[in-house]
Write a protein that holds these residues in place. Sequence first.
Motif, PDB file in Angstrom:
ATOM      1  N   GLY A 142       0.788  -1.228   0.000  1.00  0.00           N
ATOM      2  CA  GLY A 142       0.000   0.000   0.000  1.00  0.00           C
ATOM      3  C   GLY A 142       0.815   1.270   0.000  1.00  0.00           C
ATOM      4  N   LYS A 143       2.088   1.174  -0.339  1.00  0.00           N
ATOM      5  CA  LYS A 143       2.973   2.352  -0.352  1.00  0.00           C
ATOM      6  C   LYS A 143       2.950   3.004  -1.737  1.00  0.00           C
ATOM      7  N   THR A 144       1.756   3.363  -2.171  1.00  0.00           N
ATOM      8  CA  THR A 144       1.578   3.870  -3.532  1.00  0.00           C
ATOM      9  C   THR A 144       2.241   5.228  -3.742  1.00  0.00           C
ATOM     10  N   GLN A 145       2.350   6.040  -2.696  1.00  0.00           N
ATOM     11  CA  GLN A 145       3.022   7.346  -2.847  1.00  0.00           C
ATOM     12  C   GLN A 145       4.493   7.169  -3.178  1.00  0.00           C
ATOM     13  N   ILE A 146       5.131   6.205  -2.539  1.00  0.00           N
ATOM     14  CA  ILE A 146       6.542   5.937  -2.815  1.00  0.00           C
ATOM     15  C   ILE A 146       6.705   5.497  -4.266  1.00  0.00           C
ATOM     16  N   VAL A 147       5.857   4.572  -4.694  1.00  0.00           N
ATOM     17  CA  VAL A 147       5.935   4.069  -6.067  1.00  0.00           C
ATOM     18  C   VAL A 147       5.658   5.195  -7.063  1.00  0.00           C
ATOM     19  N   ALA A 148       4.655   5.996  -6.802  1.00  0.00           N
ATOM     20  CA  ALA A 148       4.285   7.084  -7.723  1.00  0.00           C
ATOM     21  C   ALA A 148       5.379   8.146  -7.832  1.00  0.00           C
ATOM     22  N   HIS A 149       6.109   8.383  -6.746  1.00  0.00           N
ATOM     23  CA  HIS A 149       7.157   9.407  -6.760  1.00  0.00           C
ATOM     24  C   HIS A 149       8.493   8.877  -7.271  1.00  0.00           C
ATOM     25  N   LEU A 150       8.795   7.613  -6.967  1.00  0.00           N
ATOM     26  CA  LEU A 150      10.166   7.138  -7.168  1.00  0.00           C
ATOM     27  C   LEU A 150      10.315   5.965  -8.127  1.00  0.00           C
ATOM     28  N   MET A 151       9.213   5.310  -8.487  1.00  0.00           N
ATOM     29  CA  MET A 151       9.343   4.083  -9.279  1.00  0.00           C
ATOM     30  C   MET A 151       8.360   4.056 -10.440  1.00  0.00           C
ATOM     31  N   VAL A 152       8.369   5.087 -11.224  1.00  0.00           N
ATOM     32  CA  VAL A 152       7.416   5.210 -12.325  1.00  0.00           C
ATOM     33  C   VAL A 152       7.778   4.259 -13.465  1.00  0.00           C
ATOM     34  N   ASP A 153       9.023   4.279 -13.911  1.00  0.00           N
ATOM     35  CA  ASP A 153       9.463   3.480 -15.051  1.00  0.00           C
ATOM     36  C   ASP A 153      10.692   2.665 -14.691  1.00  0.00           C
ATOM     37  N   GLU A 154      10.890   1.577 -15.443  1.00  0.00           N
ATOM     38  CA  GLU A 154      12.102   0.775 -15.304  1.00  0.00           C
ATOM     39  C   GLU A 154      12.855   0.804 -16.627  1.00  0.00           C
ATOM     40  N   LEU A 155      14.171   0.820 -16.530  1.00  0.00           N
ATOM     41  CA  LEU A 155      15.011   0.798 -17.711  1.00  0.00           C
ATOM     42  C   LEU A 155      16.218  -0.086 -17.413  1.00  0.00           C
ATOM     43  N   ALA A 156      16.460  -1.062 -18.279  1.00  0.00           N
ATOM     44  CA  ALA A 156      17.617  -1.940 -18.106  1.00  0.00           C
ATOM     45  C   ALA A 156      18.866  -1.244 -18.624  1.00  0.00           C
ATOM     46  N   LEU A 157      19.910  -1.251 -17.830  1.00  0.00           N
ATOM     47  CA  LEU A 157      21.204  -0.702 -18.217  1.00  0.00           C
ATOM     48  C   LEU A 157      22.211  -1.852 -18.239  1.00  0.00           C
TER      49      LEU A 157
END
Length: 91
Positions: free
Chosen positions: A54-69
């Motif tokens: 339920g930590k949707t604020q954390i996800v919305a602020h810090l984990m929007v997209d993923e990119l493989a490097l």
Amino acid sequence: MLLFLDEAQGFNENDYGWLRDVHDVLDRQQIKHISFLVGQEELLAQKPALQFAGKTQIVAHLMVDELALYDIRNAQDIATCLRRLTPAIAW
């Protein structure tokens, strides 16, 4: 403001909460803040775990997209890096 955070797979919920709070403080001061969380593959598992908790604020602020490097894997990758760093050299 851009913030690059390496080894983010080792972050815990408190670390993410602190980053969310920093984001909120900067937002109130009308400062755009973007965090890049960089880490090993374990980092990918943290997003669904936070969503499930339920930590949707954390996800919305810090984990929007993923990119493989990826690291440099072959001679072509090295040549590409060198061309970008030294555009005046004729390859």
